[in-house]
Scaffold this motif. Sequence first.
Motif, mmCIF file in Angstrom:
data_model
loop_
_atom_site.group_PDB
_atom_site.id
_atom_site.type_symbol
_atom_site.label_atom_id
_atom_site.label_comp_id
_atom_site.label_asym_id
_atom_site.label_seq_id
_atom_site.Cartn_x
_atom_site.Cartn_y
_atom_site.Cartn_z
ATOM 1 N N LYS A 28 0.889 -1.111 -0.124
ATOM 2 C CA LYS A 28 -0.092 -0.074 0.070
ATOM 3 C C LYS A 28 0.915 1.181 0.045
ATOM 4 O O LYS A 28 1.754 1.523 0.737
ATOM 5 N N ASN A 30 0.525 5.765 -0.701
ATOM 6 C CA ASN A 30 -0.010 7.123 -0.784
ATOM 7 C C ASN A 30 0.738 7.664 -1.807
ATOM 8 O O ASN A 30 1.868 8.209 -1.427
ATOM 9 N N LEU A 42 -2.617 7.624 -13.906
ATOM 10 C CA LEU A 42 -3.191 7.378 -12.615
ATOM 11 C C LEU A 42 -3.158 8.565 -11.844
ATOM 12 O O LEU A 42 -2.539 9.060 -11.609
ATOM 13 N N GLU A 46 -4.465 6.934 -2.872
ATOM 14 C CA GLU A 46 -4.100 5.614 -2.153
ATOM 15 C C GLU A 46 -4.162 4.379 -3.204
ATOM 16 O O GLU A 46 -5.046 4.109 -3.531
ATOM 17 N N TYR A 47 -3.063 3.684 -3.191
ATOM 18 C CA TYR A 47 -2.933 2.465 -4.060
ATOM 19 C C TYR A 47 -2.523 1.610 -3.372
ATOM 20 O O TYR A 47 -1.811 1.176 -2.540
ATOM 21 N N THR A 48 -2.982 0.078 -3.652
ATOM 22 C CA THR A 48 -2.819 -1.201 -3.288
ATOM 23 C C THR A 48 -2.144 -1.910 -4.589
ATOM 24 O O THR A 48 -2.751 -1.947 -5.580
ATOM 25 N N ILE A 49 -1.268 -2.369 -4.430
ATOM 26 C CA ILE A 49 -0.518 -3.156 -5.542
ATOM 27 C C ILE A 49 -0.189 -4.690 -5.153
ATOM 28 O O ILE A 49 0.218 -4.968 -4.414
ATOM 29 N N ILE A 61 -2.624 -2.769 -9.912
ATOM 30 C CA ILE A 61 -2.422 -1.397 -9.089
ATOM 31 C C ILE A 61 -3.860 -0.833 -8.946
ATOM 32 O O ILE A 61 -4.390 -0.460 -10.072
ATOM 33 N N ARG A 62 -4.321 -0.613 -7.819
ATOM 34 C CA ARG A 62 -5.627 -0.515 -7.498
ATOM 35 C C ARG A 62 -5.782 0.734 -6.753
ATOM 36 O O ARG A 62 -5.054 0.839 -5.430
ATOM 37 N N GLY A 63 -6.606 1.858 -7.215
ATOM 38 C CA GLY A 63 -6.843 2.841 -6.195
ATOM 39 C C GLY A 63 -8.213 3.248 -6.233
ATOM 40 O O GLY A 63 -9.055 2.409 -6.597
ATOM 41 N N SER A 64 -8.639 4.153 -5.478
ATOM 42 C CA SER A 64 -10.190 4.363 -5.081
ATOM 43 C C SER A 64 -11.043 4.676 -6.369
ATOM 44 O O SER A 64 -12.041 4.309 -6.549
ATOM 45 N N SER A 67 -8.438 1.347 -11.414
ATOM 46 C CA SER A 67 -7.238 0.028 -11.248
ATOM 47 C C SER A 67 -6.944 -0.275 -12.530
ATOM 48 O O SER A 67 -7.504 0.142 -13.724
#
Length: 135
Positions: A28, A30, A42, A46-49, A61-64, A67
């Motif tokens: 995760k 920011n 993008l 905040e991103y989750t990879i 790569i997923r953001g709010s 993705s």
Amino acid sequence: MKKQLFALLGLGLLFATASAYAQTVALKANVPFNFIVSGNTLPAGEYTIRSLSTIERVLVIRGSDKSQMVMANSCASAKPSDTSKLVFHRYGDRYFLSQIWTAGNSSGAEFPQSSHEAEVAMDFPLQQVVLIASR
């Protein structure tokens, strides 16, 4: 024929995702600026990879807001990374995601320079920006 190939590829990715999902580590981060990865911009946020495979070549790569699924190359370092981090190439006010490293690993994911990045690089000097990520 192409439709069948894409459907088969998508189905294969779905099964690979299901089997590898529990084995992968999510990072995760920011990201305080818009950035470009694999030709797509993008927004800051905040991103989750997460890797979709154990060899870490397919990443989500997923953001709010958005993705993206991307392909990465493997890269290596002589010593394991001390921190989980995202490395960006900055040219003027444009940021390109370059590498992703996970703490404790000497291998990471690297994105090849796109033609767009190469074009921008002709006009601005390269600066590396490193953002610390968490697990």
